[in-house]
Design a protein around this motif. Structure first.
Motif, PDB file in Angstrom:
ATOM      1  N   UNK A  18     -41.099 -14.966 -18.233  1.00  0.00           N
ATOM      2  CA  UNK A  18     -41.362 -15.909 -19.321  1.00  0.00           C
ATOM      3  C   UNK A  18     -42.673 -16.678 -19.247  1.00  0.00           C
ATOM      4  N   UNK A  19     -43.316 -16.735 -18.072  1.00  0.00           N
ATOM      5  CA  UNK A  19     -44.462 -17.629 -17.944  1.00  0.00           C
ATOM      6  C   UNK A  19     -45.654 -17.199 -18.790  1.00  0.00           C
ATOM      7  N   UNK A  20     -45.711 -15.931 -19.179  1.00  0.00           N
ATOM      8  CA  UNK A  20     -46.830 -15.453 -19.994  1.00  0.00           C
ATOM      9  C   UNK A  20     -46.690 -15.831 -21.465  1.00  0.00           C
ATOM     10  N   UNK A  21     -45.545 -16.397 -21.840  1.00  0.00           N
ATOM     11  CA  UNK A  21     -45.370 -16.839 -23.223  1.00  0.00           C
ATOM     12  C   UNK A  21     -46.346 -17.970 -23.534  1.00  0.00           C
TER      13      UNK A  21
ATOM     14  N   UNK B 249     -41.238 -22.158 -27.032  1.00  0.00           N
ATOM     15  CA  UNK B 249     -40.532 -20.962 -26.594  1.00  0.00           C
ATOM     16  C   UNK B 249     -40.201 -21.024 -25.115  1.00  0.00           C
ATOM     17  N   UNK B 250     -41.152 -21.513 -24.306  1.00  0.00           N
ATOM     18  CA  UNK B 250     -40.911 -21.685 -22.872  1.00  0.00           C
ATOM     19  C   UNK B 250     -39.764 -22.656 -22.634  1.00  0.00           C
ATOM     20  N   UNK B 251     -39.772 -23.764 -23.354  1.00  0.00           N
ATOM     21  CA  UNK B 251     -38.724 -24.773 -23.176  1.00  0.00           C
ATOM     22  C   UNK B 251     -37.352 -24.201 -23.535  1.00  0.00           C
ATOM     23  N   UNK B 252     -37.285 -23.477 -24.641  1.00  0.00           N
ATOM     24  CA  UNK B 252     -36.008 -22.895 -25.059  1.00  0.00           C
ATOM     25  C   UNK B 252     -35.491 -21.905 -24.032  1.00  0.00           C
TER      26      UNK B 252
ATOM     27  N   UNK C  95     -28.659 -23.337 -18.034  1.00  0.00           N
ATOM     28  CA  UNK C  95     -27.215 -23.212 -18.285  1.00  0.00           C
ATOM     29  C   UNK C  95     -26.626 -22.091 -17.430  1.00  0.00           C
ATOM     30  N   UNK C  96     -27.334 -20.963 -17.406  1.00  0.00           N
ATOM     31  CA  UNK C  96     -26.863 -19.817 -16.626  1.00  0.00           C
ATOM     32  C   UNK C  96     -26.889 -20.110 -15.133  1.00  0.00           C
ATOM     33  N   UNK C  97     -27.974 -20.731 -14.658  1.00  0.00           N
ATOM     34  CA  UNK C  97     -28.101 -21.021 -13.233  1.00  0.00           C
ATOM     35  C   UNK C  97     -27.019 -21.997 -12.767  1.00  0.00           C
ATOM     36  N   UNK C  98     -26.688 -22.979 -13.582  1.00  0.00           N
ATOM     37  CA  UNK C  98     -25.650 -23.935 -13.204  1.00  0.00           C
ATOM     38  C   UNK C  98     -24.317 -23.235 -12.954  1.00  0.00           C
TER      39      UNK C  98
END
Length: 302
Positions: free
Chosen positions: A133-136, A141-144, A151-154
């Motif tokens: 994602x960092x190339x976005x 978009x990065x924040x979203x 959420x997934x990591x939690x």
């Protein structure tokens, strides 16, 4: 009169006998106390996690902080003998670590028998996210994408901690946070630091809901390296090789710097891979761990 004397003597005898028994018991208690104090208490540490537990970057190849904390405890506390079992595997994500925790018979046995547990996780989860994602170029978009990742990591890290606690209900668990290994190269790319801060905050929030589980932050020390003052970090930003917000350039730069052989500008990281701690870095992790162990383990307070 004779009867009174006889009773008096009998009473004196029993009083003396009771006094003797009390003295003997007192001596035995004191003796056992000193015997116990002179006998080292064996403490078993089971360490589970990714490359930071495995000890990648340790120039001596002895297991990084896991080896160093054993040596520190055994040197500092004459009444404690620490043994360690290292279950760190480089490159594993939180889900992969959890899979081992619930399926590996050897790991499960060591977790059950542990007097203390350490965990490193989250770094590889975040690396996968950043690479994707960092190339976005769009900050929103990065924040979203970051919000979705959090959420997934939690869910992943909560599952891992539940699995560990299921196997061992009582041992204190110490969990290291993660750090930014490329900060000294790209101090102006704020998104990397933001993502790491989010990752650490989630890990700590999950830990705070657990009993006898403790979070050890290492981001500040390990990310900034020797650049610990505001003025040093300002000079570092002035020497930055990219412009602020150029995430695409950062992505290409990260791939390049991790494969070069130049000296690492962060004095706490390995010159070999520019990512993992060197001996100084692992010593920092060890000292932070020991500081928290003193607070939360009775056998180090004695």
């Amino acid at each position: 009169m004779a009867k009174v004397t006889k009773k008096h003597r009998l009473r004196s005898f029993f009083i003396g006998l009771i006094g003797t028994v009390i003295v003997i018991l007192g001596v035995l208690v004191i003796y056992n106390h000193f015997q116990k104090a002179s006998r080292p208490q064996t403490i078993k540490l089971t360490a589970v996690g990714d490359s930071l537990t495995q000890g990648v970057g340790d120039p001596k190849g002895k297991g990084g902080y896991v080896n160093l904390i054993r040596k520190k405890v055994n040197h500092q506390k004459s009444n404690v003998t620490m043994t360690t079992a290292n279950f760190g595997i480089s490159g594993e994500t939180t889900n992969q670590i959890n899979h081992r925790v619930v399926t590996s018979k050897r790991l499960k046995r060591n977790l059950r028998q542990a007097d203390m547990i350490t965990v490193t996780t989250g770094g590889n989860d975040l690396i996968q996210f950043l690479k994707a994602n960092i190339s976005l170029g769009n900050n929103q978009g990065l924040k979203d994408h970051l919000d979705s990742y959090c959420v997934t990591y939690q869910k992943r890290v909560s599952r891992l901690f539940r699995s560990i606690r299921y196997l061992n209900h009582s041992a204190p668990v110490f969990v290291f946070g993660i750090y930014n290994p490329v900060y000294v190269y790209f101090p102006q790319v704020s998104f990397i630091g933001t993502a790491i801060a989010h990752n650490n905050r989630i890990t700590k929030q999950v830990i705070d809901r657990q009993k006898n589980m403790y979070f050890i932050p290492i981001d500040k020390k390990m990310s900034d390296g020797q650049y610990q003052t505001a003025s040093a970090r300002k000079r570092l930003r002035q020497r930055a090789v990219i412009h602020d917000g150029n995430n695409q350039g950062a992505n290409a730069g990260i791939e390049g710097l991790l494969s070069n052989s130049k000296a690492e500008p962060n004095e706490y990281l390995s010159n070999t891979d520019h990512f993992h701690p060197n001996e100084t870095g692992y010593q920092i992790m060890t000292d932070l761990l020991y500081r928290d162990m003193i607070k939360h383990t009775n056998w180090l307070k004695e």
